[in-house]
Design an enzyme around this catalytic site. Structure first.
Site, PDB file in Angstrom:
ATOM      1  N   LYS A 106     -16.265 -42.035  34.444  1.00  0.00           N
ATOM      2  CA  LYS A 106     -17.690 -41.914  34.134  1.00  0.00           C
ATOM      3  C   LYS A 106     -18.197 -43.278  33.722  1.00  0.00           C
ATOM      4  O   LYS A 106     -17.432 -44.104  33.213  1.00  0.00           O
ATOM      5  CB  LYS A 106     -17.919 -40.911  32.995  1.00  0.00           C
ATOM      6  CG  LYS A 106     -19.334 -40.376  32.933  1.00  0.00           C
ATOM      7  CD  LYS A 106     -19.585 -39.286  33.964  1.00  0.00           C
ATOM      8  CE  LYS A 106     -21.000 -38.788  33.926  1.00  0.00           C
ATOM      9  NZ  LYS A 106     -21.174 -37.592  34.765  1.00  0.00           N
ATOM     10  N   GLY A 218     -33.720 -27.528  30.645  1.00  0.00           N
ATOM     11  CA  GLY A 218     -33.729 -28.657  31.572  1.00  0.00           C
ATOM     12  C   GLY A 218     -34.624 -28.333  32.749  1.00  0.00           C
ATOM     13  O   GLY A 218     -34.792 -27.153  33.122  1.00  0.00           O
ATOM     14  N   GLY A 220     -34.541 -30.901  35.453  1.00  0.00           N
ATOM     15  CA  GLY A 220     -34.184 -32.047  36.286  1.00  0.00           C
ATOM     16  C   GLY A 220     -33.501 -31.547  37.550  1.00  0.00           C
ATOM     17  O   GLY A 220     -33.679 -30.399  37.976  1.00  0.00           O
ATOM     18  N   ASN A 221     -32.682 -32.407  38.122  1.00  0.00           N
ATOM     19  CA  ASN A 221     -32.045 -32.086  39.408  1.00  0.00           C
ATOM     20  C   ASN A 221     -31.278 -30.771  39.364  1.00  0.00           C
ATOM     21  O   ASN A 221     -31.455 -29.901  40.215  1.00  0.00           O
ATOM     22  CB  ASN A 221     -31.124 -33.252  39.799  1.00  0.00           C
ATOM     23  CG  ASN A 221     -30.266 -32.908  40.999  1.00  0.00           C
ATOM     24  OD1 ASN A 221     -29.128 -32.464  40.858  1.00  0.00           O
ATOM     25  ND2 ASN A 221     -30.819 -33.066  42.179  1.00  0.00           N
TER      26      ASN A 221
HETATM   27  P1  NAD Z   1     -31.913 -35.050  34.980  1.00  0.00           P
HETATM   28  O1  NAD Z   1     -32.073 -36.357  34.327  1.00  0.00           O
HETATM   29  O2  NAD Z   1     -32.390 -34.879  36.401  1.00  0.00           O
HETATM   30  O3  NAD Z   1     -32.638 -33.891  34.112  1.00  0.00           O
HETATM   31  C1  NAD Z   1     -32.369 -33.688  32.751  1.00  0.00           C
HETATM   32  C2  NAD Z   1     -33.354 -32.655  32.226  1.00  0.00           C
HETATM   33  O4  NAD Z   1     -32.999 -32.336  30.884  1.00  0.00           O
HETATM   34  C3  NAD Z   1     -34.808 -33.141  32.217  1.00  0.00           C
HETATM   35  O5  NAD Z   1     -35.659 -32.087  32.583  1.00  0.00           O
HETATM   36  C4  NAD Z   1     -35.021 -33.499  30.741  1.00  0.00           C
HETATM   37  O6  NAD Z   1     -36.380 -33.401  30.340  1.00  0.00           O
HETATM   38  C5  NAD Z   1     -34.172 -32.421  30.083  1.00  0.00           C
HETATM   39  N1  NAD Z   1     -33.808 -32.741  28.697  1.00  0.00           N
HETATM   40  C6  NAD Z   1     -33.287 -33.887  28.213  1.00  0.00           C
HETATM   41  N2  NAD Z   1     -33.085 -33.788  26.884  1.00  0.00           N
HETATM   42  C7  NAD Z   1     -33.488 -32.542  26.538  1.00  0.00           C
HETATM   43  C8  NAD Z   1     -33.539 -31.831  25.319  1.00  0.00           C
HETATM   44  N3  NAD Z   1     -33.128 -32.379  24.164  1.00  0.00           N
HETATM   45  N4  NAD Z   1     -34.020 -30.549  25.327  1.00  0.00           N
HETATM   46  C9  NAD Z   1     -34.447 -29.985  26.477  1.00  0.00           C
HETATM   47  N5  NAD Z   1     -34.416 -30.614  27.670  1.00  0.00           N
HETATM   48  C10 NAD Z   1     -33.950 -31.878  27.690  1.00  0.00           C
HETATM   49  O7  NAD Z   1     -30.369 -34.686  34.857  1.00  0.00           O
HETATM   50  P2  NAD Z   1     -29.495 -33.741  35.774  1.00  0.00           P
HETATM   51  O8  NAD Z   1     -28.917 -34.553  36.870  1.00  0.00           O
HETATM   52  O9  NAD Z   1     -30.265 -32.504  36.109  1.00  0.00           O
HETATM   53  O10 NAD Z   1     -28.292 -33.396  34.779  1.00  0.00           O
HETATM   54  C11 NAD Z   1     -28.401 -32.404  33.772  1.00  0.00           C
HETATM   55  C12 NAD Z   1     -27.033 -32.112  33.200  1.00  0.00           C
HETATM   56  O11 NAD Z   1     -26.151 -31.717  34.241  1.00  0.00           O
HETATM   57  C13 NAD Z   1     -26.328 -33.297  32.507  1.00  0.00           C
HETATM   58  O12 NAD Z   1     -25.508 -32.796  31.472  1.00  0.00           O
HETATM   59  C14 NAD Z   1     -25.460 -33.861  33.618  1.00  0.00           C
HETATM   60  O13 NAD Z   1     -24.370 -34.623  33.124  1.00  0.00           O
HETATM   61  C15 NAD Z   1     -25.010 -32.582  34.274  1.00  0.00           C
HETATM   62  N6  NAD Z   1     -24.555 -32.726  35.651  1.00  0.00           N
HETATM   63  C16 NAD Z   1     -25.350 -33.279  36.602  1.00  0.00           C
HETATM   64  C17 NAD Z   1     -24.883 -33.357  37.902  1.00  0.00           C
HETATM   65  C18 NAD Z   1     -25.742 -33.868  39.022  1.00  0.00           C
HETATM   66  O14 NAD Z   1     -25.286 -33.838  40.174  1.00  0.00           O
HETATM   67  N7  NAD Z   1     -26.968 -34.285  38.778  1.00  0.00           N
HETATM   68  C19 NAD Z   1     -23.588 -32.926  38.211  1.00  0.00           C
HETATM   69  C20 NAD Z   1     -22.799 -32.355  37.215  1.00  0.00           C
HETATM   70  C21 NAD Z   1     -23.295 -32.260  35.930  1.00  0.00           C
END
Ligand code: NAD
Length: 427
Positions: A106, A218, A220-221
């Protein structure tokens, strides 16, 4: 993020519990409890106004016994080496539980892209790669996007690496733009993977998906694509929670008829932050950030950050909740785990539920190596197969040995990694 919370201590506590269950020998336990290699370095960047700012970068390679390290790069103002250590360890277990030939790594940079121009972000990406150009690579350690990084960041990083090494290495990094070596389906993969495992869990519990209601943290993605597929299967999502950059606080956005992803996206920034001023006009109630966890729903999907389900707030979780599918990494503390287990809520643990992203990244590498790219349907079909089969193995073990689902997933993953270390003669 709560500054007193230490994700690495939590990852080690989870590992220790598993090591006790399987009776792991002392040397293997010592090896797997810590990362094999760590890089912590400075990235000096010339900012747009001409002054220099030094950013801190990290890469942690937890274990590569089963294959090259694999793991995202996170941009976050509160990033720490311990968060990166924890995430690298979880990557090792994630790759092992879905049985792909990769190890766990990571990376991260302490920065807030909300306040950085495109050019400044590009220079951070290139600086990160310049420092690590000899320690990452298609056969050593393969980065990918994570929180607040995207396909554009990956392409800048690839470009810098290729400039340094003087050749094309599309397998260096995954999550690249489609058409530049990226895989179709990668954007959807993590969120869809969460819902493939959720679909299987509900099937085992005898609950039709289209009779269920969910709450998501959340937007996000991961959350966006999890909601889309869950809704395609007939489920209803009544709220999402996200971070508000201006208020520096989280809010929950609720619509009892069901949230509409496209409608919400029209008022969402590229970091997954919903515009609080515009949400009421679209019919959303605005509630405190923690309220997503206390809704009358069947399914909870934490898909934001670590340390979100804690000993304090889990007590107010509705008795109606039947399944928690962890989209985020490390959202649940060991104390909250105890409550979830006692209440008999079916947990799909993070490194299983959100393994769709890394599984599709692995498919991306395979396609890059073949220099032949699959159609989206083929990618998603293979992803569904891999996720379903990993979920069923964990569910079967949990049932046979009466284990909590997180412990069952750990037993499978740690056994595989420990065996690889032993077979190589490391311990
Ligand atoms: P992202 O940056 O696209 O979205 C994150 C979301 O979380 C946003 O909507 C943000 O506003 C919200 N957020 C942040 N802090 C917050 C809080 N305190 N309370 C409520 N909402 C909050 O990130 P992502 O890629 O969607 O990843 C989200 C999680 O999934 C992370 O833990 C990441 O490590 C994990 N993850 C992501 C992937 C991937 O392919 N993107 C793969 C495996 C795991």
């Amino acid at each position: 993020m709560d500054k007193s919370f230490n994700a690495f201590a939590m990852a080690q506590a989870q590992f220790d519990k598993c090591a006790d269950i399987i009776g792991l020998d002392a040397a293997t336990r010592e090896l797997l409890r810590y990362p094999m290699r760590e890089y912590s370095f400075a990235i000096p960047v010339k900012m747009d106004d001409g002054h220099f700012q030094v950013f801190r970068g990290f890469r942690v390679q937890h274990n590569d016994a089963r294959g090259p390290g694999k793991g995202g790069i996170r941009f976050h103002p509160l990033e720490t080496i311990d968060t990166v250590r924890a995430l690298s360890m979880w990557m090792t277990w994630k790759c092992a539980v879905v049985d792909i030939p990769l190890g766990g790594s990571k990376g991260g940079v302490v920065c807030d892209p909300h306040n950085l121009s495109h050019g400044e972000q590009e220079r951070i990406c290139r600086g990160w790669v310049r420092t690590l150009a000899r320690d990452i690579g298609p056969l050593r350690d393969v980065p990918a996007p994570d929180v607040m990084t995207n396909a554009q960041h990956m392409l800048w990083m690839l470009d810098e690496y290729e400039a340094i090494h003087g050749a094309k290495y599309p397998g260096l990094i995954t999550g690249k733009p489609v058409g530049m070596g990226g895989s179709l389906g990668r954007t959807e993969a993590t969120g869809y993977g969460v819902v493939y495992t959720l679909r299987e869990a509900l099937r085992l519990l005898g609950i039709p998906v289209d009779k269920t209601v969910a709450s998501v943290q959340g937007f996000g993605n991961v959350a966006q694509y999890a909601i889309r597929l869950y809704q395609q299967y007939g489920g209803k999502v009544i709220c999402v929670a996200c971070w508000d950059q201006y208020d520096q606080a989280a809010y929950t956005y609720r619509k009892m008829d069901g949230v509409d992803v496209d409608e919400l996206l029209s008022i969402t920034d590229k970091f997954g932050g919903i515009d609080k001023k515009q949400a009421p006009g679209l019919g959303y109630e605005i509630l405190p950030g923690g309220d997503w966890l206390h809704q009358e729903v069947d399914v909870l999907i934490p898909a934001a950050l670590e340390n979100q389900l804690t000993a304090e707030n889990i007590k107010k979780m509705s008795k109606r909740v039947k399944v928690i599918a962890e989209g985020a990494n490390g959202p649940t503390t060991p104390e909250a785990d105890k409550v979830i287990a006692e209440r008999g809520v079916y947990l799909i643990p993070d490194f299983l539920a959100n393994a769709g992203g890394v599984t599709c990244s692995y498919f991306e590498q395979v396609q890059c190596n073949l220099n032949y790219y699959w159609e989206k349907d083929e990618v998603l079909h293979k992803l569904d197969q891999k996720m379903t089969s990993a979920f069923l193995s964990v569910a079967e073990l949990a049932k046979a040995r009466r284990l909590y689902m997180r412990d069952a997933a750990y037993v499978i993953a740690v056994n595989r990694v420990a065996q690889a270390c032993k077979d190589r003669g490391w311990v």
